[in-house]
Every structure is written in structure tokens, then in C-alpha cells.
Design a protein around this motif. Sequence first.
Motif, PDB file in Angstrom:
ATOM      1  N   ASP A   6     -33.010  32.296  68.984  1.00  0.00           N
ATOM      2  CA  ASP A   6     -32.999  32.258  67.514  1.00  0.00           C
ATOM      3  C   ASP A   6     -33.355  33.629  66.946  1.00  0.00           C
ATOM      4  N   VAL A   7     -34.390  34.257  67.512  1.00  0.00           N
ATOM      5  CA  VAL A   7     -34.828  35.576  67.046  1.00  0.00           C
ATOM      6  C   VAL A   7     -33.687  36.573  67.151  1.00  0.00           C
ATOM      7  N   ILE A   8     -33.058  36.627  68.311  1.00  0.00           N
ATOM      8  CA  ILE A   8     -31.991  37.602  68.534  1.00  0.00           C
ATOM      9  C   ILE A   8     -30.780  37.288  67.663  1.00  0.00           C
ATOM     10  N   ARG A   9     -30.442  36.021  67.497  1.00  0.00           N
ATOM     11  CA  ARG A   9     -29.307  35.659  66.641  1.00  0.00           C
ATOM     12  C   ARG A   9     -29.529  36.152  65.208  1.00  0.00           C
ATOM     13  N   VAL A  10     -30.697  35.872  64.636  1.00  0.00           N
ATOM     14  CA  VAL A  10     -30.980  36.291  63.264  1.00  0.00           C
ATOM     15  C   VAL A  10     -31.079  37.821  63.187  1.00  0.00           C
ATOM     16  N   TYR A  11     -31.762  38.431  64.146  1.00  0.00           N
ATOM     17  CA  TYR A  11     -31.932  39.889  64.159  1.00  0.00           C
ATOM     18  C   TYR A  11     -30.567  40.576  64.190  1.00  0.00           C
ATOM     19  N   ARG A  12     -29.696  40.152  65.094  1.00  0.00           N
ATOM     20  CA  ARG A  12     -28.367  40.771  65.201  1.00  0.00           C
ATOM     21  C   ARG A  12     -27.507  40.494  63.979  1.00  0.00           C
ATOM     22  N   ARG A  13     -27.628  39.306  63.420  1.00  0.00           N
ATOM     23  CA  ARG A  13     -26.848  38.967  62.205  1.00  0.00           C
ATOM     24  C   ARG A  13     -27.216  39.919  61.079  1.00  0.00           C
ATOM     25  N   ARG A  96     -36.413  25.515  61.926  1.00  0.00           N
ATOM     26  CA  ARG A  96     -36.713  26.927  62.209  1.00  0.00           C
ATOM     27  C   ARG A  96     -37.092  27.610  60.900  1.00  0.00           C
ATOM     28  N   GLU A  97     -38.117  28.461  60.964  1.00  0.00           N
ATOM     29  CA  GLU A  97     -38.598  29.156  59.767  1.00  0.00           C
ATOM     30  C   GLU A  97     -38.463  30.660  59.915  1.00  0.00           C
ATOM     31  N   PHE A  98     -38.128  31.285  58.807  1.00  0.00           N
ATOM     32  CA  PHE A  98     -37.946  32.730  58.717  1.00  0.00           C
ATOM     33  C   PHE A  98     -38.843  33.206  57.586  1.00  0.00           C
ATOM     34  N   ASP A  99     -39.922  33.921  57.927  1.00  0.00           N
ATOM     35  CA  ASP A  99     -40.975  34.332  57.002  1.00  0.00           C
ATOM     36  C   ASP A  99     -40.766  35.810  56.647  1.00  0.00           C
ATOM     37  N   VAL A 100     -40.550  36.084  55.374  1.00  0.00           N
ATOM     38  CA  VAL A 100     -40.182  37.432  54.925  1.00  0.00           C
ATOM     39  C   VAL A 100     -41.217  38.009  53.969  1.00  0.00           C
ATOM     40  N   HIS A 101     -41.542  39.285  54.191  1.00  0.00           N
ATOM     41  CA  HIS A 101     -42.290  40.078  53.220  1.00  0.00           C
ATOM     42  C   HIS A 101     -41.493  41.359  52.981  1.00  0.00           C
ATOM     43  N   ALA A 102     -41.393  41.741  51.722  1.00  0.00           N
ATOM     44  CA  ALA A 102     -40.549  42.883  51.356  1.00  0.00           C
ATOM     45  C   ALA A 102     -41.388  44.098  50.995  1.00  0.00           C
ATOM     46  N   VAL A 133     -37.032  41.511  73.037  1.00  0.00           N
ATOM     47  CA  VAL A 133     -36.979  40.052  73.040  1.00  0.00           C
ATOM     48  C   VAL A 133     -35.728  39.668  73.825  1.00  0.00           C
ATOM     49  N   SER A 134     -35.898  38.934  74.888  1.00  0.00           N
ATOM     50  CA  SER A 134     -34.776  38.520  75.747  1.00  0.00           C
ATOM     51  C   SER A 134     -33.884  39.689  76.149  1.00  0.00           C
ATOM     52  N   GLY A 135     -34.495  40.804  76.490  1.00  0.00           N
ATOM     53  CA  GLY A 135     -33.740  41.960  76.952  1.00  0.00           C
ATOM     54  C   GLY A 135     -33.098  42.789  75.859  1.00  0.00           C
ATOM     55  N   VAL A 136     -33.312  42.417  74.600  1.00  0.00           N
ATOM     56  CA  VAL A 136     -32.729  43.132  73.464  1.00  0.00           C
ATOM     57  C   VAL A 136     -33.816  43.942  72.770  1.00  0.00           C
ATOM     58  N   SER A 137     -33.557  45.229  72.548  1.00  0.00           N
ATOM     59  CA  SER A 137     -34.511  46.082  71.832  1.00  0.00           C
ATOM     60  C   SER A 137     -34.546  45.699  70.363  1.00  0.00           C
ATOM     61  N   VAL A 138     -35.751  45.624  69.831  1.00  0.00           N
ATOM     62  CA  VAL A 138     -35.945  45.272  68.418  1.00  0.00           C
ATOM     63  C   VAL A 138     -36.958  46.219  67.794  1.00  0.00           C
ATOM     64  N   ARG A 139     -36.835  46.402  66.479  1.00  0.00           N
ATOM     65  CA  ARG A 139     -37.839  47.158  65.723  1.00  0.00           C
ATOM     66  C   ARG A 139     -39.013  46.235  65.437  1.00  0.00           C
TER      67      ARG A 139
END
Length: 176
Positions: A6-13, A96-102, A133-139
Motif C-alpha cells: 500500500d505504501v509503495i502504491r500510494v508513494y509511486r502514484r 487504509r488511512e493516509f495521514d497528511v500534514h502540509a 520500503v519493500s526494496g524501493v527507495s523513499v524520501r
Amino acid sequence: MVDAEDVIRVYRRLLGHGIRVWLVGGWGIDALLGEQTRPHHDLDVIMLLDDVARTRQLLAYDGYKLKQLWEENRWVADSRGIKTPTGFVLHDAEGREFDVHAMRPDEQGHGIPAWEAEGQVFRMQDLAGEGVVSGVSVRCMTPEMQMVCHTGYALPGHQMRDLKLLHERFGVEYPR
């Protein structure tokens, strides 16, 4: 629950649409550690205020709706004049929850929280964390800034454990 897929799907999207996000909270800490250390009920991110409206629109196509506005939320205008929430949670039918701060960038490229966060600044170096996360680099936020962001409120046991892991792995001191 939000799993690594889920993390990688949203991150890549979001990344695919030019939207930069920094993982914070539980997934941000696990990304820094390079492994999932516990189940997560949400994905916490920091993003630029100007990307909030597009993010909400993109995730609405995936079935995400507004669940709650955080107490520190403020409605402010982005650079296009769109009134935008600065601290909120989206959720989908699967729970699934997506918590955002801007945040807004200042002239030096530092992030200034757009929500109510008196005096807090995310320096460029605070935003320079890199994780996996799951082999994918993330910020993500750096271990030091993750510690800072976990102050000012009573921490549940799982967050205390997260901070202990950061301390053990990176030698980051606990906030006072």
C-alpha cells in the motif's frame, strides 16, 4: 492496516504525478530502518501545501475520502488560491488511512508547517532522509527529525519502541 505494498502504491502514484512526499511516523521510521518492525494502521506523510489539492483528487479516484481534520489543521490558500486543509486523514473502504500534514517552502528551501506548529521548521537537511520500503527507495525525514516530531504529546508504547529503535540504530538522542 496499511502494508508495504500500500505504501509503495500510494508513494509511486503521487511521485508519478510530480508530487513529493516525505514519509514520517511509523512507516517513516521503518523506512529508515529498512524493514517493517510492526503493523501500521496508517501512512503518515509531509507534503507541500501546493500538492494537497491534487493529492486529494488523485486519491479520490482510488476511493479515499476525508475521515478527519486534525485539531491543528488550518484552512489556508495554496499558491493558486485554493483553500486547503493542512492536517487531515483520508481513508478508503478497506480501512487504509493516509495521514497528511502540509508545509510551505521558504526562500531557503526549508519547510514551514502550514498547520499550527509554533516555531517549527523542517530544514533542508531534515528532509534529506532516505529509506527503503519493500526494496524501493523513499524520501523520509531524518532520524533526528523523526525524534523531534515525536515530542509534545504522550507517546503510546509502540511509538516509544519506534524511538528506541532509532536510538539504537542511529545513535539519535531522545528529545528532552
